[in-house]
Design a protein around this motif. Structure first.
Motif, short mmCIF file in Angstrom:
data_model
loop_
_atom_site.label_atom_id
_atom_site.label_comp_id
_atom_site.label_asym_id
_atom_site.label_seq_id
_atom_site.Cartn_x
_atom_site.Cartn_y
_atom_site.Cartn_z
N MET A 1 0.85 -1.17 0.00
CA MET A 1 0.00 0.00 0.00
C MET A 1 0.89 1.23 0.00
N SER A 2 0.60 2.21 -0.82
CA SER A 2 1.42 3.40 -0.88
C SER A 2 1.10 4.31 0.30
N ALA A 3 2.07 5.15 0.64
CA ALA A 3 1.88 6.06 1.76
C ALA A 3 0.75 7.04 1.47
N GLN A 4 0.54 7.36 0.19
CA GLN A 4 -0.50 8.31 -0.17
C GLN A 4 -1.89 7.75 0.08
N SER A 5 -2.07 6.44 -0.07
CA SER A 5 -3.40 5.86 0.11
C SER A 5 -3.69 5.52 1.57
N LYS A 6 -2.66 5.53 2.39
CA LYS A 6 -2.84 5.19 3.80
C LYS A 6 -3.49 6.36 4.53
N HIS A 7 -4.52 6.07 5.32
CA HIS A 7 -5.23 7.11 6.05
C HIS A 7 -4.52 7.43 7.35
N ASP A 8 -4.65 8.64 7.77
CA ASP A 8 -4.12 9.12 9.03
C ASP A 8 -4.96 8.53 10.17
N VAL A 9 -4.33 8.10 11.23
CA VAL A 9 -5.05 7.50 12.36
C VAL A 9 -6.03 8.52 12.97
N PHE A 10 -5.61 9.77 13.07
CA PHE A 10 -6.49 10.80 13.62
C PHE A 10 -7.73 10.97 12.76
N GLN A 11 -7.55 10.98 11.45
CA GLN A 11 -8.68 11.10 10.54
C GLN A 11 -9.58 9.87 10.65
N ALA A 12 -8.97 8.71 10.78
CA ALA A 12 -9.74 7.46 10.85
C ALA A 12 -10.65 7.43 12.07
N ILE A 13 -10.20 7.95 13.19
CA ILE A 13 -11.02 7.89 14.41
C ILE A 13 -11.86 9.15 14.60
N SER A 14 -11.82 10.07 13.65
CA SER A 14 -12.57 11.32 13.80
C SER A 14 -14.08 11.10 13.71
N ASP A 15 -14.50 10.02 13.10
CA ASP A 15 -15.92 9.75 12.92
C ASP A 15 -16.46 8.94 14.10
N PRO A 16 -17.59 9.36 14.69
CA PRO A 16 -18.15 8.63 15.84
C PRO A 16 -18.50 7.18 15.53
N THR A 17 -18.95 6.91 14.32
CA THR A 17 -19.28 5.53 13.95
C THR A 17 -18.02 4.67 13.96
N ARG A 18 -16.92 5.21 13.46
CA ARG A 18 -15.67 4.44 13.45
C ARG A 18 -15.14 4.23 14.86
N ARG A 19 -15.32 5.22 15.74
CA ARG A 19 -14.89 5.02 17.14
C ARG A 19 -15.71 3.92 17.80
N THR A 20 -17.00 3.88 17.51
CA THR A 20 -17.85 2.81 18.04
C THR A 20 -17.43 1.46 17.47
N LEU A 21 -17.11 1.44 16.19
CA LEU A 21 -16.62 0.20 15.56
C LEU A 21 -15.39 -0.32 16.30
N LEU A 22 -14.48 0.56 16.64
CA LEU A 22 -13.27 0.13 17.34
C LEU A 22 -13.59 -0.47 18.70
N LYS A 23 -14.54 0.13 19.42
CA LYS A 23 -14.94 -0.43 20.71
C LYS A 23 -15.53 -1.82 20.55
N ILE A 24 -16.35 -1.99 19.54
CA ILE A 24 -16.97 -3.30 19.29
C ILE A 24 -15.91 -4.34 18.93
N LEU A 25 -14.98 -3.95 18.07
CA LEU A 25 -13.96 -4.89 17.62
C LEU A 25 -12.88 -5.15 18.67
N ALA A 26 -12.83 -4.32 19.70
CA ALA A 26 -11.87 -4.55 20.78
C ALA A 26 -12.27 -5.78 21.58
N GLU A 27 -13.56 -6.11 21.56
CA GLU A 27 -14.06 -7.25 22.32
C GLU A 27 -13.78 -8.58 21.65
N LYS A 28 -13.97 -8.62 20.31
CA LYS A 28 -13.75 -9.88 19.59
C LYS A 28 -13.73 -9.65 18.10
N GLU A 29 -13.23 -10.62 17.39
CA GLU A 29 -13.24 -10.61 15.94
C GLU A 29 -14.67 -10.82 15.44
#
Length: 106
Positions: A1-29
């Motif tokens: 994957m090129s560095a240009q296509s890689k998303h910034d971690v801060f940008q990735a967690i900026s969305d509330p839905t994505r933060r909720t996704l992370l909490k859900i996935l922290a519990e299990k696959e």
């Protein structure tokens, strides 16, 4: 994957839905279908959020038969923790100042 296509971690967690996704996935696959049950959006919408999180490296996927399963990979979140720790000194100073102000005015 090129560095240009890689998303910034801060940008990735900026969305509330994505933060909720992370909490859900922290519990299990989980599969996309299992994840989608937690949200009022389509599987396609969930998949788009997972793609952004995956590009930022905070989730990883693996194929199990015909389904793709996702799990949290917290290592990239260390960048955010380090950034926040820098500012803790300011928060501590402000709280100490507030405490002194309140005590002096009692």
């Amino acid at each position: 994957m090129s560095a240009q296509s890689k998303h910034d971690v801060f940008q990735a967690i900026s969305d509330p839905t994505r933060r909720t996704l992370l909490k859900i996935l922290a519990e299990k696959e989980m599969s996309i279908a299992e994840i989608a049950e937690h949200f009022p959006i389509s599987r396609t919408g969930v998949n788009k959020h997972l793609h952004i999180l995956s590009n930022a490296g905070v989730v990883k996927s693996r194929k199990v038969g015909r389904e793709t399963r996702y799990i949290l990979t917290p290592e990239p979140l260390v960048e955010i923790q380090s950034w926040l720790q820098f500012f803790e000194q300011y928060w501590d100073d402000k709280l100490a100042t507030l405490k002194k102000y309140v005590e002096d005015n009692e």
